[in-house]
Design a protein around this motif. Structure first.
Motif: not given
Length: 188
Positions: A144-173
């Protein structure tokens, strides 16, 4: 990964070889980051006074606050407006907190190794569930710190990332770790 289930006093989950390797790698990186930022754990001694003496001589009088966002998330400053109190807090608690995290990580790594790289289910003794939960939480906080997530809204934004976004893999982990944590708790 299949969810954790209870069999007597043991909780088990089937993990693939890749999942076991990924989790072990993440834990190794967490231990390395923590010990690099906060120092190596003190050598174990049977004599508590000898241990205390070694810790006091090895630890700096004024331990610095790490600039790494992961370390700041895992070991937050409870006194942001009082530098002296913050320094005292770090001096008197940082080594113990680091040592506890490393000990929990070692337990989880031992359990993962006992699975034979996923050839057998990962088995967690009921007495070791606390270690697993603390390590899974620390890993999720780190991501969460590496992805810049600090709240539920940030998690929702990451869930909407396209698969080709580099952060999408970290979010899946991040989500996979959440699933492991959730099913572990649910099997208690």
């Amino acid at each position: 990964m299949r969810r954790f289930t209870r069999k007597g006093s043991v909780l088990t989950a089937r993990m693939s070889e890749a999942e076991v390797a990924m989790l072990a790698s993440l834990i190794g990186q967490l231990v390395e980051l923590t010990t690099d930022a906060l120092g190596e754990p003190a050598a174990e001694s049977a004599d508590p006074l000898e241990r205390l003496s070694a810790e006091l001589s090895a630890e700096p009088d004024e331990p610095e606050q790490s600039g790494d966002p992961v370390i700041q998330r895992l070991f937050p400053n409870p006194y942001p407006h009082d530098p002296q109190a913050a320094s005292d807090y770090r001096r008197y608690t940082q080594a113990d907190l680091r040592d506890q995290l490393v000990a929990h990580a070692r337990q989880v790594l031992d359990d993962l190794a006992a699975s034979g790289s996923g050839s057998r289910p990962v088995a967690v003794a009921e007495a070791d569930v606390d270690s697993w939960l603390k390590v899974l939480t620390a890993l999720r906080l780190s991501l969460a710190a590496r992805l810049g997530v600090s709240d539920a809204e940030g998690v929702e934004e990451l869930a909407a990332l396209p698969e080709d976004d580099a952060r999408a893999y970290l979010y899946s982990v991040f989500e996979w770790l959440g699933f492991a944590q959730e099913t572990l708790v649910g099997s208690l």
